[in-house]
Structure formats: structure tokens, C-alpha cells
Design an enzyme around this catalytic site. Structure first.
Site, PDB file in Angstrom:
ATOM      1  N   GLU A   1      36.398  34.845 -18.492  1.00 20.56           N
ATOM      2  CA  GLU A   1      36.703  34.402 -17.131  1.00 20.56           C
ATOM      3  C   GLU A   1      37.944  35.099 -16.576  1.00 20.56           C
ATOM      4  OE1 GLU A   1      35.083  32.443 -14.908  1.00 20.56           O
ATOM      5  OE2 GLU A   1      33.439  32.553 -16.334  1.00 20.56           O
TER       6      GLU A   1
ATOM      7  N   CYS B   1      22.486  36.474  -3.567  1.00 15.29           N
ATOM      8  CA  CYS B   1      23.334  36.294  -2.385  1.00 15.29           C
ATOM      9  C   CYS B   1      24.498  37.280  -2.445  1.00 15.29           C
ATOM     10  CB  CYS B   1      23.835  34.849  -2.316  1.00 15.29           C
ATOM     11  SG  CYS B   1      24.437  34.355  -0.684  1.00 15.29           S
TER      12      CYS B   1
ATOM     13  N   CYS C   1      17.313  37.271   0.473  1.00 17.84           N
ATOM     14  CA  CYS C   1      17.064  35.895   0.907  1.00 17.84           C
ATOM     15  C   CYS C   1      15.652  35.420   0.565  1.00 17.84           C
ATOM     16  CB  CYS C   1      17.308  35.769   2.407  1.00 17.84           C
ATOM     17  SG  CYS C   1      19.008  36.141   2.903  1.00 17.84           S
TER      18      CYS C   1
ATOM     19  N   CYS D   1      15.618  33.709  -2.741  1.00 20.74           N
ATOM     20  CA  CYS D   1      16.643  32.681  -2.960  1.00 20.74           C
ATOM     21  C   CYS D   1      16.013  31.301  -3.087  1.00 20.74           C
ATOM     22  CB  CYS D   1      17.640  32.697  -1.812  1.00 20.74           C
ATOM     23  SG  CYS D   1      18.949  31.455  -1.982  1.00 20.74           S
TER      24      CYS D   1
ATOM     25  N   CYS E   1      19.203  27.091   4.091  1.00 18.57           N
ATOM     26  CA  CYS E   1      20.360  27.953   4.298  1.00 18.57           C
ATOM     27  C   CYS E   1      20.575  28.142   5.799  1.00 18.57           C
ATOM     28  CB  CYS E   1      20.162  29.304   3.617  1.00 18.57           C
ATOM     29  SG  CYS E   1      21.530  30.455   3.874  1.00 18.57           S
TER      30      CYS E   1
END
Length: 369
Positions: free
Chosen positions: A36, A191, A198, A201, A207
Site C-alpha cells: 500500500e 473506471c 462504461c 461497469c 452512474c
């Protein structure tokens, strides 16, 4: 029954999510934490080889905590944003001293560690311990800004607070580790910053950006401003008896903090004065090398390297705690110390110079590459 946002994301993750990243194998908090930190400001495909080498050398938090910072920075060389490595090292020492060598499970304790903010702490706790925490990295900000058609730059405090509220409102009731990874994957794979996919998605139906055909406008870009330019002259002092190059250790904080670099000057006149003071009796010969430019987050640096070859090292001038004489080899430099990418580029120029001339011919000076 209609699926919720989190259910749609989790369902998509089952078939399309990333499950074979090297830090995912055993949900080890140390490995996830390291990943991370590396993933801050850096793409996954760039991080993976650095992560593998880093974990191989520092397999656990105790090894990292007891290692020399120069060794840590050496294994970070090329990743950039070196404060991350310094904070990682400090945090490892605190984890060993205060938390029995285990990454803390309490959010407040995790955030108290150097280099760990709210989102990073949440990601480690969710991915390692399956705790219910919302995250808000760059990928998730982009997904939520589009899903809710949120106006304003996501880095602005007011907008970020709204994004946190949205992120927490969408959390599932279980499978927090999978959902956390799924949200990051959704932003990274579908995205995306430009040309979002899209049609694939899982949350396209609701959205708001897609409904308004604004998916290429959102999230709102950061307000642009002119990046300042900075020029410096750097001295590459090379002893042509053994090809070693002097590198000074930079202060522990600031740009390239704790890394090794060349002596740096505002202009050639200040460099010449410094050479007269330290190397007047070393028969210095100089040659200008090509300019190296490097862009930081807040300014652009132009390094003007001057290769200065000397016939002997000055006595009593260079101390071990201030720097090292760096040995060039046929492949790479030997010592394991931290180097910023532009410094490595300059060293590669010098190495190429050396290869193009016969041994002992340094007095003629190499041509600039």
C-alpha cells in the site's frame, strides 16, 4: 431483488477482480502494508518488481526495522517519493517497539504510524483483517466522483469529505477485504482516468456521470498552475585512478532526503570556487555532460552535470559520514545506497564515457553523450 452497489461490485469482482497480486497470497498485514505504501502515487505494474525484491530482502517487519536506512533507500531507488521509504522504516521500528512486531488492528494506532493516513490505514485493516473500513485512494475517488456526478477537485477538503461520506455509505455488510480490492480494481480496470469502459461497469445503471454523459469530464481536474523551473550545476568528481565518484549524503528531510547525490551549486562560478578550495592540487579536468531534467510534484529540476576528473583524492576532506566514493563497474555501482533516478542517469552517462575509452585514458576526457 435488486442488488445494492456493493453487491454489484462484489459480483463483478468474482469474475474480473485481481486475485493474484504478490501481496494477496496470505493476507499478511506486513506485506499488504508495504504494498500500500508503494502503491501511493505509483502504478501496480511498476510496483510489482520493486515489491518482490523488497520483500525478498526485508521479509518481515523485524528485518526492516533493524536494517540500515541506506539499505532501505537502496531497495527503493527508482520508485520515487523517498519519504515513503523513510517513513516505512520509522514505522517498522515503532511497530516492533510498541506493537510487538505486529501491524496494529486499531485505526487510531495505525494512523499514528509515520506515513500512514486514513485511507492507507483503512486499506491495510480491511485487506489484512477483513475489517469494515472505507478507503479513498485515487481509483476509488474517481469511481465515486463519477457515480455521484460530484463537482469539484477530489483533492479539495470539502469534496474529499463528501467522498468519504459516500464511500462509507456504500460499504457492504460482509466481505470487506474483497470489496476493498474490488473498488480499487474497478477504478484501475474499468473506471479509468481516460476512456472509461462504461459498458462493462457493474454499476453503470445508476452512474450519474454516465447518465449525464459526463464520464470524461469527471472527476474535476486539479486547478492548473505553472510549474516553477529550477536549474542547478552538479559536480561529478571522478578519481580516474579507480573511476570512483564522490556522492554526498543529503539531509534526512527534504528533496531526496537521506539519498546520495552530487555536490550541487547555483551556478558555474560557485562550482569553480568550490573546486579551487578543495581540488586545486588534484589537477582537475572538466567536461560538460547533457542536461538531465526531472519533474517533481511542485517544480521541475534541470541538472547541468560537469564531469570533473582528478588524479588524486584530497586528504582529510571527505568523511565517511558525509558521503562515499562510489565505485563504478561494468554493469552498475557496487555499494548498496539510495540513489534518485536522475542521479542514476548521470552515473550511467559517466559509465558509458568510461567504456568508450581505453583504461588509463581519462586524461583526454570522454565526449559528452
Amino acid at each position: 431483488m435488486k442488488k445494492t452497489f456493493s453487491q454489484q461490485v462484489l459480483y463483478w469482482f468474482e469474475d474480473h477482480g485481481r486475485k493474484d497480486l504478490p501481496w494477496q497470497c496470505d493476507r499478511d498485514a506486513y506485506k499488504i502494508w508495504v504494498s500500500e505504501i508503494m502503491l501511493q502515487q505509483t502504478r501496480v505494474d511498476t510496483v510489482i518488481p520493486y515489491y518482490k525484491k523488497f520483500i525478498q530482502h526485508f521479509p518481515d517487519v523485524n528485518t526492516l526495522a533493524t536494517s540500515d536506512i541506506d539499505d532501505v533507500l537502496h531497495h527503493w531507488t527508482g520508485l520515487g517519493y523517498y519519504a515513503r521509504a523513510r517513513n516505512l522504516h520509522k514505522a517498522a521500528q515503532q511497530i516492533c517497539a510498541l506493537h510487538e512486531s505486529k501491524f496494529p488492528k486499531e485505526t487510531e494506532q495505525a494512523i499514528a504510524l509515520p506515513g500512514i493516513g486514513r485511507s492507507t490505514a483503512a486499506a491495510v485493516l480491511a485487506l489484512s483483517y477483513n475489517q469494515p473500513h472505507a478507503i479513498l485512494d485515487g481509483n476509488v475517488k474517481r469511481v465515486l466522483a463519477r457515480y455521484f456526478a460530484l463537482e469539484g477537485w477530489p483533492g479539495a477538503r470539502e469534496i474529499e469529505q463528501q467522498l468519504w461520506q459516500h464511500a462509507e455509505s456504500l460499504l457492504p455488510s460482509e466481505s470487506f477485504a474483497e470489496y476493498t480490492q474490488a473498488m480499487m480494481d474497478l477504478g484501475a480496470k474499468l473506471c479509468t482516468r481516460s476512456n472509461p469502459n462504461c459498458s462493462a461497469c457493474p454499476v453503470q445503471e445508476n452512474c450519474m456521470a454516465l447518465e449525464q454523459q459526463r464520464q470524461n469530464e469527471l472527476p474535476t481536474p486539479k486547478p492548473s498552475k505553472k510549474i516553477p523551473q529550477r536549474d542547478v550545476v552538479v559536480a561529478i568528481i571522478q578519481d580516474y585512478q579507480d573511476d570512483s565518484i564522490w556522492l554526498g549524503k543529503r539531509p534526512p528531510t527534504g528533496i531526496w532526503g537521506g539519498l546520495y547525490s552530487f555536490p550541487e551549486f547555483e551556478d558555474s562560478a560557485k562550482l569553480d570556487a568550490w573546486l579551487s578550495q578543495h581540488y586545486e592540487n588534484s589537477s582537475p579536468r572538466s567536461r560538460t555532460l547533457p542536461v538531465i531534467s526531472h519533474t517533481f510534484s511542485h517544480f521541475k529540476l534541470h541538472m547541468h552535470p560537469k564531469l570533473i576528473q582528478i588524479n588524486k583524492k584530497p586528504n582529510g576532506v571527505m568523511e565517511d559520514d558525509l558521503g562515499v566514493w562510489y565505485k563504478l563497474t561494468d554493469q552498475k555501482v557496487g555499494q548498496k545506497i539510495g540513489l534518485a533516478a536522475p542521479v542514476k542517469k548521470v552515473l550511467e552517462q559517466v559509465l558509458n564515457c568510461n567504456k568508450e575509452q581505453p583504461h588509463g585514458a581519462h586524461g583526454a576526457m570522454c565526449e559528452a553523450q
